[in-house]
Structures are given as structure tokens and as C-alpha cells.
Design an enzyme around this catalytic site. Structure first.
Site, PDB file in Angstrom:
ATOM      1  CB  SER A 116      -0.926   0.017   1.216  1.00  0.00           C
ATOM      2  OG  SER A 116      -1.763  -1.101   1.195  1.00  0.00           O
ATOM      3  CB  THR A 117       2.917   2.960   2.182  1.00  0.00           C
ATOM      4  OG1 THR A 117       3.645   1.992   2.943  1.00  0.00           O
ATOM      5  CG2 THR A 117       1.547   3.180   2.807  1.00  0.00           C
TER       6      THR A 117
END
Length: 186
Positions: free
Chosen positions: A9-10
Site C-alpha cells: 500500500s505504501t
């Protein structure tokens, strides 16, 4: 052929664990998205992975949540794969739709997701009905106050101004003013 898909996600997260697991599972081709949330509607590597699989292939992920943003989205993706005669395998949850027990487990999960959606919808409707009984209003607030509409009605009925002129003075469209006048009359 087994096609792998990994996602973090990051940008701070690391794909290494997922990539190692997918390689160890025998994936011939691995696609990965970095810095893309699971709720993102467009995930380029997932689109590529879905396009790369052919009948008889298996799409492999490290965990279910790497593939779908919600259970219903996950079921939508796997149903699309099944329609194309493509299997799905999640390494962490030991789900494999190429087996009878894997398909059963997945269908049970789908039924639970549908039940959950129905319960949420039911609770939402009940909550809104209860709030309405307590006087809550939903939707956008009216653009015109009741006093403005009453004044507009007087001006229009007396012939002092047209609907378009009054609407312009109130900084609303003529249609908005007409609707407000109808609500007032009702």
C-alpha cells in the site's frame, strides 16, 4: 502456468516477503503494484496480471487482501477468473479454487459476504427510518429559506417580477425557484 500478483500500500513497505513466497510457490510470472492502496480502482499490475492469465492458468497471491479491496470485490475478481477457466490461489489462507474444497470454501465466503451486505443495508435503512422519526432530514439543505420563497411568491403573483428576475436576484436558477415555490404551495 502460475501468475503471481503482489501489492504493497505504501512506498515504505517492502515487496520482498510476497515476491519470495510467490517464487517459492512456482510462479512463472509475477506482477506487482507498489504504493497503491487496495481500495484503488485502478491497479496497473493487477490489470496486467489478469490480462496475462489464460484458461488453465492460476493467479496466485500471498494473501487475499493483496488482491481485493473488499470481500465482494475479491469475489467479483475470482468469479471473472472462473468464467475464463482460470484458477485462484492464496498462499497464506490456503485457498485454491482449482480444487473442490477450495471452491466450496470460496463460495461459502461469497455467501457470507452477501449476507453481510444485506445486514448492513438493513441496518442502514432502519437507522435512517429511526432518525426520520426523530426529525432528522437527509439530503442537501434547501438553497432558499422559507421567507425568501414567500417573498418571491408575492413578487411573482403581484406581477412585480418574473420567475427569472426573482431567481437572478436570489442567485439561483429559475428551476430551483420553481421547485421551492411548488414545495411552498404543498
Amino acid at each position: 502456468m502460475q501468475v503471481g500478483y503482489a501489492r504493497v500500500s505504501t512506498d515504505d513497505q517492502n515487496l520482498a516477503l510476497q515476491m519470495d513466497a510467490l517464487r517459492a510457490a512456482g510462479c512463472d510470472l509475477i506482477f506487482h503494484d507498489e504504493g497503491i492502496s487496495g481500495i484503488a480502482l485502478r491497479r496497473p499490475a493487477l490489470d496486467q496480471a489478469l490480462a496475462a492469465v489464460s484458461p488453465g492458468d492460476v493467479l496466485v497471491t500471498w494473501k487475499l487482501d493483496r488482491l481485493g479491496r473488499s470481500l465482494s470485490h475479491l469475489i467479483e475478481i475470482t468469479a471473472g477468473l472462473a468464467a475464463r477457466n482460470v484458477g485462484f490461489r492464496s498462499l497464506s489462507e490456503a485457498i485454491d479454487t482449482t480444487t473442490a474444497s477450495g471452491r466450496l470454501l470460496f463460495h461459502v465466503m461469497g455467501a457470507l459476504a452477501e449476507f453481510e451486505r444485506a445486514l448492513i443495508s438493513e441496518r442502514t435503512r432502519a437507522g435512517m427510518a429511526s432518525a426520520r422519526l426523530r426529525g432528522a432530514r437527509f439530503g442537501r439543505p434547501p438553497k432558499l429559506a422559507k421567507a425568501e420563497v414567500m417573498q418571491a411568491c408575492l413578487e411573482i403573483e403581484s406581477g412585480a417580477a418574473t420567475v427569472a428576475e426573482v431567481a437572478r436576484a436570489l442567485n439561483v436558477s429559475p428551476l430551483t425557484l420553481e421547485r421551492a415555490l411548488k414545495r411552498l404551495a404543498a
